[in-house]
Every structure is written in structure tokens, then in C-alpha cells.
Design an enzyme around this catalytic site. Structure first.
Site, PDB file in Angstrom:
ATOM      1  N   SER A  92       0.855  -1.186  -0.036  1.00 39.10           N
ATOM      2  CA  SER A  92      -0.071  -0.029   0.207  1.00 39.10           C
ATOM      3  C   SER A  92       0.800   1.284  -0.106  1.00 39.10           C
ATOM      4  O   SER A  92       0.340   2.365  -0.223  1.00 39.10           O
ATOM      5  CB  SER A  92      -0.791  -0.045   1.544  1.00 39.10           C
ATOM      6  OG  SER A  92      -1.893  -1.100   1.346  1.00 39.10           O
ATOM      7  N   HIS A 123      -1.228  -2.315  -7.536  1.00 36.27           N
ATOM      8  CA  HIS A 123      -1.919  -2.198  -5.974  1.00 36.27           C
ATOM      9  C   HIS A 123      -3.182  -1.916  -6.185  1.00 36.27           C
ATOM     10  O   HIS A 123      -3.801  -1.323  -7.028  1.00 36.27           O
ATOM     11  CB  HIS A 123      -1.337  -0.872  -5.684  1.00 36.27           C
ATOM     12  CG  HIS A 123      -2.014  -0.191  -4.485  1.00 36.27           C
ATOM     13  ND1 HIS A 123      -2.178   0.945  -4.099  1.00 36.27           N
ATOM     14  CD2 HIS A 123      -2.333  -1.123  -3.319  1.00 36.27           C
ATOM     15  CE1 HIS A 123      -3.059   0.843  -2.762  1.00 36.27           C
ATOM     16  NE2 HIS A 123      -2.737  -0.316  -2.348  1.00 36.27           N
ATOM     17  N   GLU A 140      -3.317   0.451  -9.463  1.00 33.44           N
ATOM     18  CA  GLU A 140      -1.889   1.240  -9.531  1.00 33.44           C
ATOM     19  C   GLU A 140      -0.772   0.463 -10.235  1.00 33.44           C
ATOM     20  O   GLU A 140      -0.637  -0.455  -9.250  1.00 33.44           O
ATOM     21  CB  GLU A 140      -1.487   2.077  -8.286  1.00 33.44           C
ATOM     22  CG  GLU A 140      -2.463   3.033  -7.868  1.00 33.44           C
ATOM     23  CD  GLU A 140      -2.178   4.024  -6.475  1.00 33.44           C
ATOM     24  OE1 GLU A 140      -2.627   5.039  -6.536  1.00 33.44           O
ATOM     25  OE2 GLU A 140      -1.973   2.989  -5.643  1.00 33.44           O
ATOM     26  N   ASN A 153      -3.425   6.368  -1.589  1.00 33.53           N
ATOM     27  CA  ASN A 153      -3.312   6.117  -0.523  1.00 33.53           C
ATOM     28  C   ASN A 153      -2.548   7.368   0.231  1.00 33.53           C
ATOM     29  O   ASN A 153      -2.805   7.848   1.261  1.00 33.53           O
ATOM     30  CB  ASN A 153      -2.255   4.901  -0.113  1.00 33.53           C
ATOM     31  CG  ASN A 153      -3.350   3.581   0.127  1.00 33.53           C
ATOM     32  OD1 ASN A 153      -4.528   3.788   0.120  1.00 33.53           O
ATOM     33  ND2 ASN A 153      -2.492   2.471  -0.060  1.00 33.53           N
TER      34      ASN A 153
HETATM   35  N1  CAA Z   1     -16.221  -8.662  -2.022  1.00 33.67           N
HETATM   36  C1  CAA Z   1     -16.887  -8.924  -3.217  1.00 33.67           C
HETATM   37  N2  CAA Z   1     -17.715  -8.368  -3.495  1.00 33.67           N
HETATM   38  C2  CAA Z   1     -18.331  -7.151  -2.676  1.00 33.67           C
HETATM   39  C3  CAA Z   1     -17.791  -7.022  -1.335  1.00 33.67           C
HETATM   40  C4  CAA Z   1     -16.573  -7.942  -1.179  1.00 33.67           C
HETATM   41  N3  CAA Z   1     -15.989  -7.921   0.000  1.00 33.67           N
HETATM   42  N4  CAA Z   1     -18.161  -6.079  -0.571  1.00 33.67           N
HETATM   43  C5  CAA Z   1     -19.416  -5.590  -1.475  1.00 33.67           C
HETATM   44  N5  CAA Z   1     -19.049  -6.232  -2.522  1.00 33.67           N
HETATM   45  C6  CAA Z   1     -19.962  -6.078  -3.765  1.00 33.67           C
HETATM   46  C7  CAA Z   1     -21.395  -6.496  -3.601  1.00 33.67           C
HETATM   47  O1  CAA Z   1     -21.871  -8.040  -3.919  1.00 33.67           O
HETATM   48  C8  CAA Z   1     -22.239  -5.476  -4.451  1.00 33.67           C
HETATM   49  O2  CAA Z   1     -22.054  -6.168  -5.729  1.00 33.67           O
HETATM   50  P1  CAA Z   1     -23.494  -5.622  -6.771  1.00 33.67           P
HETATM   51  O3  CAA Z   1     -23.429  -4.310  -6.949  1.00 33.67           O
HETATM   52  O4  CAA Z   1     -22.817  -6.494  -7.896  1.00 33.67           O
HETATM   53  O5  CAA Z   1     -24.494  -6.475  -6.221  1.00 33.67           O
HETATM   54  C9  CAA Z   1     -21.205  -4.271  -4.464  1.00 33.67           C
HETATM   55  O6  CAA Z   1     -19.958  -4.657  -3.912  1.00 33.67           O
HETATM   56  C10 CAA Z   1     -22.013  -3.203  -3.294  1.00 33.67           C
HETATM   57  O7  CAA Z   1     -22.151  -3.924  -2.252  1.00 33.67           O
HETATM   58  P2  CAA Z   1     -23.378  -3.528  -1.161  1.00 33.67           P
HETATM   59  O8  CAA Z   1     -24.430  -3.213  -1.582  1.00 33.67           O
HETATM   60  O9  CAA Z   1     -23.333  -5.034  -0.041  1.00 33.67           O
HETATM   61  O10 CAA Z   1     -22.651  -2.512  -0.336  1.00 33.67           O
HETATM   62  P3  CAA Z   1     -22.446  -1.058  -0.622  1.00 33.67           P
HETATM   63  O11 CAA Z   1     -23.337  -0.460  -1.643  1.00 33.67           O
HETATM   64  O12 CAA Z   1     -22.389  -0.476   0.572  1.00 33.67           O
HETATM   65  O13 CAA Z   1     -20.832  -1.005  -1.098  1.00 33.67           O
HETATM   66  C11 CAA Z   1     -18.606  -0.900  -0.755  1.00 33.67           C
HETATM   67  C12 CAA Z   1     -19.865  -1.527  -0.199  1.00 33.67           C
HETATM   68  C13 CAA Z   1     -18.421  -1.627  -2.368  1.00 33.67           C
HETATM   69  C14 CAA Z   1     -17.524  -1.410   0.157  1.00 33.67           C
HETATM   70  C15 CAA Z   1     -18.830   0.848  -0.618  1.00 33.67           C
HETATM   71  O14 CAA Z   1     -19.164   1.011   0.425  1.00 33.67           O
HETATM   72  C16 CAA Z   1     -17.581   1.377  -1.176  1.00 33.67           C
HETATM   73  O15 CAA Z   1     -16.709   1.255  -2.166  1.00 33.67           O
HETATM   74  N6  CAA Z   1     -16.768   1.702  -0.075  1.00 33.67           N
HETATM   75  C17 CAA Z   1     -15.350   2.618  -0.244  1.00 33.67           C
HETATM   76  C18 CAA Z   1     -14.282   1.409  -0.190  1.00 33.67           C
HETATM   77  C19 CAA Z   1     -12.963   2.170  -0.474  1.00 33.67           C
HETATM   78  O16 CAA Z   1     -12.718   3.125  -0.334  1.00 33.67           O
HETATM   79  N7  CAA Z   1     -12.161   1.229  -0.709  1.00 33.67           N
HETATM   80  C20 CAA Z   1     -10.586   1.669  -0.841  1.00 33.67           C
HETATM   81  C21 CAA Z   1      -9.893   1.489   0.408  1.00 33.67           C
HETATM   82  S1  CAA Z   1      -7.998   2.107   0.179  1.00 33.67           S
HETATM   83  C22 CAA Z   1      -7.293   0.698  -0.176  1.00 33.67           C
HETATM   84  O17 CAA Z   1      -8.051  -0.495  -0.333  1.00 33.67           O
HETATM   85  C23 CAA Z   1      -5.960   0.669  -0.623  1.00 33.67           C
HETATM   86  C24 CAA Z   1      -5.022   0.673   0.322  1.00 33.67           C
HETATM   87  O18 CAA Z   1      -3.997  -0.101   0.140  1.00 33.67           O
HETATM   88  C25 CAA Z   1      -5.441   0.475   1.962  1.00 33.67           C
END
Ligand code: CAA
Length: 373
Positions: A119, A140, A152, A190
Site C-alpha cells: 500500500s 496495487h 496502480e 493512499n
Molecule cells: N467482495 C466482493 N464483492 C463485494 C464485497 C466484497 N468484500 N463487498 C461488497 N461487494 C459487492 C457487492 O456484492 C455488491 O455487488 P453488486 O453491485 O454487483 O450487487 C457491491 O459490492 C455493493 O455492495 P453492497 O450493496 O453490499 O454494499 P455497498 O453498496 O454499501 O458497497 C462498498 C460496499 C463497495 C465497500 C462501498 O461502500 C465502497 O466502495 N466503499 C469505499 C471503499 C474504499 O474506499 N475502498 C478503498 C480503500 S483504500 C485501499 O483499499 C487501498 C489500500 O492499500 C489501503
């Protein structure tokens, strides 16, 4: 070179998600973790994610079975010997990653490419744990890896351009949107995201707003899919602290020093969703936080947004990333409804600069000042 066999080392949330991404795209995948319980947990994560997709009607049972059949799990590195690419997704500890790369170097066939999903750590240092630094690259992904469309691709000064081109082609075959960048702490997303998350916890620590106020502010006033405390819990607070330490070592800015609230939660073992609790408790179904105090919400929303927009302007000004890549990263990596430069053109750059200066004066934080014109 065409890729057919892909290995993943580390089967936590990210590793298991990366396994799913490749298996869904038709690749044969080998997932390796350090112990049998870790392998079982990774396998269970994949099964859970696929069964959710089946129950939502997004995937047929046959498709899900075919994906599962493309994946082999195990705890021995030698299973990775014939892989064309191995992606490491272990915890953010440099010594652990260099140890893994040194082992991979000795077992993976000489033509194999080794990638890290780090990350924020130095891809260059990780590459130097091997005798093939030209074939080591950063790849990434974002959490949840099957959902977020951004990747990335980080090359070092030693990366072979052919390796980079092959990874770009591979990334495209996964249906991901790629940004090609050089090796800098935190890369694009990040660096921006973690400073914003840290800022939110600094506000929480100061008592100015509660976690519910912070989260509902960003959900309601900027339509973010999650507020900062919820997102910290999703990523893992321990991971976030490690990323911030790397960024802080680079910038030396107080705003990048991991906020006390985060450090204390990690010390107590409350690292977020994966441990069952973090800023919130996940013993029961997690409720979307709400809070009715509009005045506090507006203030913290505006402060978080303006500081973040200022960071985006500063990143683009250094030439590290383009506006288009920064916008894509925040939208496709973090699910934000608008990229920062789209927000800036909607609000007007002059207005953003005035707000940056006001924030810097009010808080006394020089880093919030707008860039000199
Ligand atoms: N694995 C697979 N699919 C998943 C999942 C998981 N863990 N979590 C959610 N999904 C899928 C669901 O199945 C659903 O798919 P469909 O649209 O095809 O039905 C979709 O994602 C939306 O899920 P939900 O309706 O259950 O939930 P939501 O609408 O609240 O979305 C979320 C959940 C996708 C996590 C959304 O809240 C989101 O995008 N949040 C922001 C997450 C973010 O910022 N991520 C980046 C973090 S930084 C990083 O990762 C880098 C690092 O190095 C730290």
C-alpha cells in the site's frame, strides 16, 4: 508472454480478493498463506464472496463452481514454482515482504514476474530482496478488490519496460482501469486517502466531532459510500497506521503522524472489521451511522474536503500524477462519486484557495495553505 498461471501470497482480505479477481477473469490461480488456518480463512473468504454474488443473481452456481475449480490453495511456496506472475499481499511490514520476495525468487521460475500489492512501502527495496529486480513491480489493488476497478501499476527505476507493458496488458484483461506511476510512498490514492482519514481521526481525537458525525457528514454532504471511520475499519486500522508511518517518514509533516485514536485502537487489538471491532463494533450487523447535528457536520465536512482538495492540487503540481489519474483513482479505487478535480471545477479554484487559506489560519497548520501561484 501470455499469463495463464497466477499466484497470490497472503490470503487476508486483499489476497483473497485478488485471487477472486484473477479466477473470475479465467486465470488459474494458486493462493498461498503462511499457515493452514490462514489458508482456510482465505478459502472461506472466496467462498463467501462467491456465494453472495450467486445469491444476488450476479453469478450462476455453475460459474461460481468454475471459478472455485480454477483455484488451488496451500501453505507451501513451492506450489508457486510454475506461475507466470506471483502477487504478494502480506501485511505492510517491509522485513516480512523482503523475506517473502527472497523466498519467491528462489522458487518461482526465472521468467516469472513478482508483484507486490504493498500500500505504500518502497517497491524498489522489495525488488532488491531478489536477484531479478527488473521483473519486480507494484500492482496495487483496492478493497474490496473484486469491486474497485482501479489498479496502480508501480514501476521502479530498474523495472524492465517489457515487464511493465505485460502487467498493463494483464491489468486491462481484468477489466481494471490502470494508472502507471513511479515508486513514491503511498502512490496516488493512499497518499491522498490516508491523509484525509488521519485528518478525520485528528478531529475525533480533538473532541470536535464524534465518529457518527464524521461518517454521516461525508456520506450525506459529499455522497461518499462510507465515512472515514467506517472506511478505516474496512481497510484495517493497523494497515492504515503502517501506511501513515511510511508517509510520515517521507514528509515529516505532523499531519501525517498517525493519529492517537488510531494507534490506541491498534494497541488494543481493535483493528477494524477483521478483528470484530474498531471505531465501531461488528458483533452485530453494522448500522449506517447517522447524526443530526448539521452545524458540526457541515464544519468537519468542509474542513476534510478542503484539506483533501489542497493535497490533490499539490500532488498534480509536483507532476507525480495527472488530474485524470487522480480523479480516476479516487472514483474507481474508493468509490467516490466525483474526482477531486471535478469537485474543484464545480466549486471554482479561487473559492477552494480562499477556503484553504482560512483553514490554515484557523487551525495554524501551515500545510493547509494554498500553493503559491
Ligand atoms: N467482495 C466482493 N464483492 C463485494 C464485497 C466484497 N468484500 N463487498 C461488497 N461487494 C459487492 C457487492 O456484492 C455488491 O455487488 P453488486 O453491485 O454487483 O450487487 C457491491 O459490492 C455493493 O455492495 P453492497 O450493496 O453490499 O454494499 P455497498 O453498496 O454499501 O458497497 C462498498 C460496499 C463497495 C465497500 C462501498 O461502500 C465502497 O466502495 N466503499 C469505499 C471503499 C474504499 O474506499 N475502498 C478503498 C480503500 S483504500 C485501499 O483499499 C487501498 C489500500 O492499500 C489501503
Amino acid at each position: 508472454m501470455s499469463f495463464s498461471k497466477v499466484g497470490v501470497v497472503g490470503l487476508g482480505i486483499m489476497g483473497a480478493g485478488i485471487v477472486e479477481v484473477f479466477a473470475r477473469a479465467g486465470y488459474e490461480v494458486t493462493g498461498v498463506a503462511e499457515s493452514i488456518p490462514a489458508v482456510d480463512a482465505g478459502q472461506a473468504n472466496l467462498a463467501k464472496s462467491l456465494s453472495r454474488a450467486v445469491s444476488k443473481g450476479k453469478l450462476s452456481q455453475e460459474e461460481s463452481d468454475a471459478i472455485t475449480a480454477r483455484v488451488i490453495f496451500g501453505s507451501e511456496f513451492k506450489l508457486l514454482a510454475e506461475c507466470d506472475l506471483v502477487i504478494e499481499a502480506a501485511p505492510e511490514i517491509l522485513s516480512l515482504k523482503t523475506e517473502i520476495f527472497s523466498q519467491l525468487d528462489s522458487v518461482v521460475k526465472p521468467s516469472g514476474i513478482l508483484a507486490t500489492n504493498t500500500s505504500s512501502l518502497s517497491v524498489t527495496e522489495i525488488a532488491h530482496a531478489t536477484k531479478r529486480p527488473a521483473q519486480v513491480i507494484g500492482m496495487h489493488f483496492f478493497n474490496p478488490a473484486p469491486v474497485q476497478k482501479f489498479v496502480e501499476v508501480i514501476s521502479t527505476s530498474e523495472s524492465d519496460p517489457k515487464t511493465v507493458a505485460q502487467i498493463v496488458e494483464l491489468g486491462n484483461s481484468l477489466g481494471k482501469h490502470l494508472a502507471q506511476i513511479s515508486d513514491q510512498p503511498g502512490f496516488i490514492v493512499n497518499k491522498l486517502l490516508l491523509r484525509y482519514l488521519n485528518h478525520a481521526v485528528q478531529i475525533l481525537d480533538s473532541g470536535q466531532a464524534s465518529r457518527e458525525q464524521l461518517d454521516s457528514a461525508m456520506r450525506e454532504l459529499s455522497n461518499y459510500p462510507m465515512g472515514p471511520c467506517e472506511l478505516l475499519d474496512l481497510i484495517g486500522i493497523d494497515t492504515c497506521v503502517e501506511i501513515l508511518k511510511t508517509i510520515y517518514a517521507d514528509t515529516g509533516l505532523e499531519i501525517d503522524q498517525p493519529a492517537t485514536g488510531m494507534v490506541q485502537l491498534v494497541k488494543a487489538g481493535n483493528t477494524g472489521r477483521k478483528s470484530g471491532s474498531g471505531f465501531y463494533d461488528y458483533a452485530d450487523a453494522h448500522q449506517v451511522p447517522t447524526d443530526a447535528n448539521d452545524e458540526i457536520k457541515t464544519q468537519v465536512h468542509n474542513d476534510l474536503l478542503i484539506a483533501y482538495l489542497g493535497d490533490c492540487i499539490a500532488m498534480e503540481a509536483t507532476g507525480y500524477a495527472t488530474k485524470a489519474d487522480i480523479d480516476s483513482g479516487m472514483k474507481l479505487g474508493c468509490g467516490l462519486p466525483e474526482g477531486p478535480f471535478e469537485v474543484i471545477s464545480r466549486l471554482g479554484l479561487a473559492k477552494v484557495r480562499v477556503a484553504q487559506a482560512e483553514l490554515a489560519t484557523r487551525t495554524g497548520v501551515v500545510a493547509y495553505q494554498p500553493l503559491a501561484l
